[in-house]
Design a protein around this motif. Structure first.
Motif, PDB file in Angstrom:
ATOM      1  N   LEU A 266      47.611 -16.555   1.870  1.00 40.72           N
ATOM      2  CA  LEU A 266      46.781 -17.711   1.542  1.00 40.72           C
ATOM      3  C   LEU A 266      45.530 -17.271   0.792  1.00 40.72           C
ATOM      4  CD1 LEU A 266      45.954 -20.660   1.675  1.00 40.72           C
ATOM      5  CD2 LEU A 266      45.199 -20.301   4.034  1.00 40.72           C
ATOM      6  N   LYS A 267      44.933 -16.178   1.228  1.00 38.20           N
ATOM      7  CA  LYS A 267      43.728 -15.687   0.555  1.00 38.20           C
ATOM      8  C   LYS A 267      44.037 -15.239  -0.876  1.00 38.20           C
ATOM      9  CE  LYS A 267      41.125 -12.950   3.129  1.00 38.20           C
ATOM     10  NZ  LYS A 267      40.781 -11.933   4.161  1.00 38.20           N
ATOM     11  N   GLU A 268      45.193 -14.632  -1.075  1.00 40.08           N
ATOM     12  CA  GLU A 268      45.589 -14.241  -2.432  1.00 40.08           C
ATOM     13  C   GLU A 268      45.682 -15.466  -3.338  1.00 40.08           C
ATOM     14  OE1 GLU A 268      49.200 -12.058  -2.392  1.00 40.08           O
ATOM     15  OE2 GLU A 268      48.435 -10.441  -1.122  1.00 40.08           O
ATOM     16  N   GLN A 269      46.249 -16.542  -2.806  1.00 40.27           N
ATOM     17  CA  GLN A 269      46.382 -17.760  -3.600  1.00 40.27           C
ATOM     18  C   GLN A 269      45.022 -18.380  -3.896  1.00 40.27           C
ATOM     19  OE1 GLN A 269      49.567 -16.821  -4.322  1.00 40.27           O
ATOM     20  NE2 GLN A 269      49.815 -19.014  -4.663  1.00 40.27           N
ATOM     21  N   LYS A 272      42.935 -17.028  -6.768  1.00 40.28           N
ATOM     22  CA  LYS A 272      43.314 -17.441  -8.118  1.00 40.28           C
ATOM     23  C   LYS A 272      42.470 -18.618  -8.610  1.00 40.28           C
ATOM     24  CE  LYS A 272      48.110 -15.932  -7.496  1.00 40.28           C
ATOM     25  NZ  LYS A 272      49.534 -16.364  -7.422  1.00 40.28           N
ATOM     26  N   LEU A 273      41.728 -19.239  -7.694  1.00 42.88           N
ATOM     27  CA  LEU A 273      40.882 -20.372  -8.074  1.00 42.88           C
ATOM     28  C   LEU A 273      39.539 -19.934  -8.652  1.00 42.88           C
ATOM     29  CD1 LEU A 273      41.517 -22.777  -5.065  1.00 42.88           C
ATOM     30  CD2 LEU A 273      42.404 -22.982  -7.384  1.00 42.88           C
ATOM     31  N   ILE A 274      39.246 -18.627  -8.581  1.00 41.47           N
ATOM     32  CA  ILE A 274      38.007 -18.135  -9.193  1.00 41.47           C
ATOM     33  C   ILE A 274      38.115 -18.345 -10.706  1.00 41.47           C
ATOM     34  CG2 ILE A 274      36.587 -16.098  -9.644  1.00 41.47           C
ATOM     35  CD1 ILE A 274      37.459 -15.018  -6.914  1.00 41.47           C
ATOM     36  N   GLY A 275      37.155 -19.003 -11.252  1.00 35.57           N
ATOM     37  CA  GLY A 275      37.205 -19.430 -12.654  1.00 35.57           C
ATOM     38  C   GLY A 275      37.172 -20.940 -12.705  1.00 35.57           C
ATOM     39  N   TRP A 285      35.612 -20.094   1.163  1.00 38.80           N
ATOM     40  CA  TRP A 285      36.931 -20.537   1.630  1.00 38.80           C
ATOM     41  C   TRP A 285      37.699 -19.384   2.277  1.00 38.80           C
ATOM     42  CZ3 TRP A 285      38.242 -23.518  -3.513  1.00 38.80           C
ATOM     43  CH2 TRP A 285      37.494 -24.704  -3.541  1.00 38.80           C
ATOM     44  N   LEU A 286      37.557 -18.199   1.703  1.00 40.57           N
ATOM     45  CA  LEU A 286      38.222 -17.033   2.293  1.00 40.57           C
ATOM     46  C   LEU A 286      37.683 -16.769   3.698  1.00 40.57           C
ATOM     47  CD1 LEU A 286      38.270 -14.587  -0.776  1.00 40.57           C
ATOM     48  CD2 LEU A 286      40.071 -16.130  -0.007  1.00 40.57           C
ATOM     49  N   GLY A 287      36.384 -17.007   3.869  1.00 41.92           N
ATOM     50  CA  GLY A 287      35.797 -16.847   5.194  1.00 41.92           C
ATOM     51  C   GLY A 287      36.360 -17.843   6.193  1.00 41.92           C
ATOM     52  N   LEU A 288      36.618 -19.068   5.742  1.00 41.00           N
ATOM     53  CA  LEU A 288      37.220 -20.072   6.627  1.00 41.00           C
ATOM     54  C   LEU A 288      38.630 -19.651   7.050  1.00 41.00           C
ATOM     55  CD1 LEU A 288      36.128 -23.401   4.864  1.00 41.00           C
ATOM     56  CD2 LEU A 288      35.134 -22.347   6.904  1.00 41.00           C
TER      57      LEU A 288
END
Length: 355
Positions: A266-269, A272-275, A285-288
């Motif tokens: 999930l974190k890998e996916q 991909k939203l960076i940008g 979000w990764l922290g959540l």
């Protein structure tokens, strides 16, 4: 051999369609209903090609002939051992060349009325693409439009159970369509296979009745939708599916449970939203994810990612969205089929669905 060649439109005249390509080629796509009886395995085809290029065409052809003969003999003793004397198979390979020609010749020597598909799989593929340029335009579509989590896919399934014609593009593509839409443990079909499945689905519809379809962009994961289909249902009638924020968050938590159960993926996916989003926001979000705060993450994605994306795209794609019937849908309730029936009744009163 010309007398043994037949065109694709004659395929229905035969008892069986036999694809003699490798298992990998067959898995990528094949004519509906065909069985696979490879005359070369995946590895053997590579070996023959390598020998042809690196040693000589003669040695490659001789090796190929030996392997093909051996494999045909095996199929005669196993796959085709019970075929009757009057059996009429249609044989094809990649382009109607040596592989299918060898099988067709030998089968006729045995006494079977075998024929070779002129042009092989390539002729079928051309016909499929031609069909996708025209067949989608023969139907009337009603698009289910709404933000992620509103339950459009569940409503589409409920409409099918209620007796409506439905085209589930995400099921054909094995993907939910969004960034997090990959199906757990299920690879997407090839583009060629998707196109074949789509044509088969379309041919099962009655042009006199509308086809319900979930709103999609041009791509569903790695799959590209044909323009004729997109342009036709983008111009058609719409139902705007609305659900409460709480219902949507609950629905996403259930629908994407497999992702939450595999946090590293999930974190890998999400990365991909960076940008599209700032690094700071995505890091949050990764922290959540690390803290297993699923409901909070679902709410954040709805508010910060999915809803803005929907607002940007929906007005551009669907001409009839301003005139859409608005449906307050409860995707988590047990009565979704009854809700679908109520929608059909509303549409019938608008004469969009025949009674």
């Amino acid at each position: 051999m010309k007398s043994l060649l037949v065109t694709l439109d004659k395929a229905g005249d035969f008892d069986e369609i036999v694809d003699v390509r490798t298992p990998l080629e067959f898995a990528e796509d094949h004519i509906p209903g065909a069985i696979n009886a490879p005359v070369l395995s995946n590895e053997e085809r590579v070996l023959v090609g390598t020998t042809y290029k690196q040693v000589s065409p003669f040695e490659g052809t001789r090796l190929g002939a030996a392997l093909v003969a051996r494999n045909i003999a095996h199929h005669l003793e196993t796959t085709f051992a019970d075929r009757p004397r009057n059996w009429r198979p249609l044989i094809y390979c990649w382009r109607g060349g040596k592989r299918s020609g060898s099988v067709t010749t030998l089968f006729n020597m045995i006494g079977w009325q075998a024929r070779q598909l002129d042009g092989g799989y390539k002729s079928y593929r051309r016909a499929t693409l031609d069909t996708l340029d025209t067949l989608p335009k023969t139907f009337t579509y009603i698009a289910l439009v709404g933000p992620t989590g509103s339950g459009k896919t569940r409503l589409l399934s409920a409409l099918n159970q209620a007796g409506a014609q439905t085209l589930d593009l995400e099921a054909l593509a094995s993907h939910r369509g969004s960034l997090l839409g990959a199906w757990a443990g299920v690879p997407q079909p090839s583009q060629k296979r998707f196109d074949t499945l789509l044509v088969s689905a379309l041919r099962g519809f009655d042009p006199g009745q509308p086809v319900f379809v979930e709103a999609e962009s041009r791509r569903i994961g790695s799959i590209t939708l044909p323009l004729a289909l997109l342009e036709t249902f983008h111009r058609g009638a719409c139902v705007e599916v609305r659900s409460s924020r709480e219902d949507r968050a609950t629905f996403l938590l259930h629908d994407y449970a497999h992702l939450f159960d595999h946090p590293e993926h999930l974190k890998e996916q999400l990365q991909k939203l960076i940008g599209l989003h700032s690094r700071e926001r995505v890091t949050g979000w990764l922290g959540l994810v690390d803290e297993n705060r699923r409901a909070e993450l679902a709410g954040e994605l709805i508010e910060r990612h999915y809803d803005p994306a929907y607002a940007r795209s929906s007005d551009q794609h669907f001409d009839q969205l301003p005139n859409a019937l608005q449906l307050d849908f409860r995707p988590n309730d047990a009565d979704v089929v009854e809700q679908a029936k109520a929608l059909l009744a509303q549409l019938e009163s608008r004469t969009l669905v025949a009674g």
